[in-house]
Design an enzyme around this catalytic site. Structure first.
Site, PDB file in Angstrom:
ATOM      1  CG  HIS A 165       0.106   2.749  -9.176  1.00  0.00           C
ATOM      2  ND1 HIS A 165       0.114   2.335  -7.766  1.00  0.00           N
ATOM      3  CD2 HIS A 165      -0.892   3.407  -9.403  1.00  0.00           C
ATOM      4  CE1 HIS A 165      -1.676   2.961  -7.437  1.00  0.00           C
ATOM      5  NE2 HIS A 165      -1.440   3.239  -8.626  1.00  0.00           N
ATOM      6  CG  ASP A 200      -2.268   1.334   1.198  1.00  0.00           C
ATOM      7  OD1 ASP A 200      -2.456   1.535  -0.145  1.00  0.00           O
ATOM      8  OD2 ASP A 200      -2.679   1.151   2.064  1.00  0.00           O
ATOM      9  CG  LEU A 251       9.067 -17.040  -3.598  1.00  0.00           C
ATOM     10  CD1 LEU A 251       8.619 -16.849  -1.740  1.00  0.00           C
ATOM     11  CD2 LEU A 251       9.664 -15.614  -3.641  1.00  0.00           C
TER      12      LEU A 251
HETATM   13  C1  IPE Z   1      -5.782  -2.129  -0.260  1.00  0.00           C
HETATM   14  O1  IPE Z   1      -5.004  -1.514  -0.683  1.00  0.00           O
HETATM   15  C2  IPE Z   1      -5.594  -2.986  -1.859  1.00  0.00           C
HETATM   16  C3  IPE Z   1      -4.037  -3.576  -2.346  1.00  0.00           C
HETATM   17  C4  IPE Z   1      -3.102  -3.133  -1.592  1.00  0.00           C
HETATM   18  C5  IPE Z   1      -4.052  -4.056  -3.943  1.00  0.00           C
HETATM   19  P1  IPE Z   1      -6.069  -0.389  -0.906  1.00  0.00           P
HETATM   20  O2  IPE Z   1      -5.521   1.085  -0.969  1.00  0.00           O
HETATM   21  O3  IPE Z   1      -7.403  -0.520  -2.119  1.00  0.00           O
HETATM   22  O4  IPE Z   1      -6.873  -0.732   0.766  1.00  0.00           O
HETATM   23  P2  IPE Z   1      -7.490   0.890   1.772  1.00  0.00           P
HETATM   24  O5  IPE Z   1      -8.669   1.475   0.178  1.00  0.00           O
HETATM   25  O6  IPE Z   1      -6.923   1.473   2.039  1.00  0.00           O
HETATM   26  O7  IPE Z   1      -9.000   0.041   2.766  1.00  0.00           O
HETATM   27  C1  IPE Z   2      -1.434   0.131  -3.302  1.00  0.00           C
HETATM   28  O1  IPE Z   2      -1.191   1.711  -3.652  1.00  0.00           O
HETATM   29  C2  IPE Z   2      -1.560   0.155  -5.003  1.00  0.00           C
HETATM   30  C3  IPE Z   2      -2.771  -0.771  -5.288  1.00  0.00           C
HETATM   31  C4  IPE Z   2      -4.049  -0.546  -4.318  1.00  0.00           C
HETATM   32  C5  IPE Z   2      -3.229  -1.301  -6.515  1.00  0.00           C
HETATM   33  P1  IPE Z   2      -2.662   2.881  -3.581  1.00  0.00           P
HETATM   34  O2  IPE Z   2      -3.312   2.927  -4.846  1.00  0.00           O
HETATM   35  O3  IPE Z   2      -3.427   2.044  -2.704  1.00  0.00           O
HETATM   36  O4  IPE Z   2      -2.024   4.020  -3.079  1.00  0.00           O
HETATM   37  P2  IPE Z   2      -1.859   5.153  -1.990  1.00  0.00           P
HETATM   38  O5  IPE Z   2      -2.788   4.235  -0.763  1.00  0.00           O
HETATM   39  O6  IPE Z   2      -3.705   5.522  -1.993  1.00  0.00           O
HETATM   40  O7  IPE Z   2      -0.696   5.852  -1.565  1.00  0.00           O
HETATM   41 MG    MG Z   3      -3.892   2.662  -0.918  1.00  0.00          MG
END
Ligand code: IPE
Ligand code: IPE
Ligand code: MG
Length: 241
Positions: free
Chosen positions: A39, A22, A133
């Site tokens: 990303h 995240d 792995l």
């Molecule tokens: C969880 O992160 C999903 C992934 C890392 C793929 P999100 O950013 O989507 O989750 P919330 O919205 O903070 O709960």
């Molecule tokens: C995690 O990073 C990647 C995915 C959920 C695809 P986010 O896109 O959720 O980035 P934040 O949490 O908004 O910073």
């Molecule tokens: Mg996120």
């Protein structure tokens, strides 16, 4: 220089580590860039952590790459993520083979764009003989989707008398999930400071050790991964006993 890697007890490694990757968007915004830049930079962390897990001798690494809820993000971000996914999988297949890594995927893969699905299945097939792995990508995954899906499959098998209701054990339920054949995680890591699970592996983490760090995913490196393992090894797992 002493590192966290030196502190790892190789005789007590977690067999399966799951990561909620995240913070890509916040990482990019803090630097004045578009979320997609985050990303793109997250791919480096995926590469680093996969290599670290393979080198350390971890057997299973599951990465939460895209949730079913993430389909509701702006179309442009979804498209960019799908494109990144396909490109990365294609480019990394030789490296996965070189490092003896077997790729698997869990989630509602039928929702992936056709091209992405084909390339994903190709990489899975081309790495299927590797026995180091196992890298599990959670794509279009959510735990409630998975449990809902499992219940439907199980009900069908009850209806057609393949299984009787009294024989349904915890193990039976595990076998109807997309994670069948994958042991439950020993350690789950979430980056970027949110203290929540966001619909990831709810059934499987009943006794998993949880580790949260403020580091954003694009900054997560091998040392951060080793630090989490060292922290895990300082804990006493009691399993209710
Ligand atoms: C969880 O992160 C999903 C992934 C890392 C793929 P999100 O950013 O989507 O989750 P919330 O919205 O903070 O709960
Ligand atoms: C995690 O990073 C990647 C995915 C959920 C695809 P986010 O896109 O959720 O980035 P934040 O949490 O908004 O910073
Ligand atoms: Mg996120």
């Amino acid at each position: 220089m002493s590192t966290f890697k030196d502190k790892i007890d190789l005789t007590r490694l977690p067999r399966h580590i799951a990561i909620i990757m995240d913070g890509n968007g916040r990482w990019a915004k803090e630097r004045g860039y578009d979320r997609i830049f985050g990303h793109q930079n997250g791919v480096t962390s995926v590469r680093e952590v996969t290599e670290a897990a393979a080198e350390t001798g971890i057997q299973y690494l599951t990465l939460y790459a895209f949730s079913t809820e993430n389909w509701a993000r702006p179309q442009q971000e979804v498209n960019a993520l799908m494109e990144l996914l396909v490109d990365t999988i294609e480019n990394e297949t030789p490296t996965l083979n070189k490092n003896n890594v077997r790729l698997k995927a869990i989630g509602d893969l039928s929702r992936l764009p056709e091209g992405a699905g084909i390339k994903l299945q190709r990489c899975i097939a081309e790495t299927s003989k590797n026995n180091g792995l196992t890298l599990v990508l959670a794509l279009s995954y959510s735990s409630r989707w998975e449990i809902n899906n499992a219940i439907k499959l199980l009900c069908n098998d009850v209806k057609s008398s393949k299984i009787s209701i009294n024989d349904i054990s915890d193990e039976t339920i595990s076998n109807y999930l997309t994670t069948r054949e994958i042991p439950d995680p020993d350690l789950m890591i979430r980056t970027s400071g949110e203290i929540r699970i966001s619909n990831f592996l709810l059934w499987q983490i009943a006794y998993t050790e949880l580790y949260f760090t403020n580091t954003h995913w694009p900054d997560f490196r091998k040392e951060n991964f080793y630090e989490a393992i060292v922290d895990y090894q300082s804990r006493e797992r009691r399993f209710g006993k």
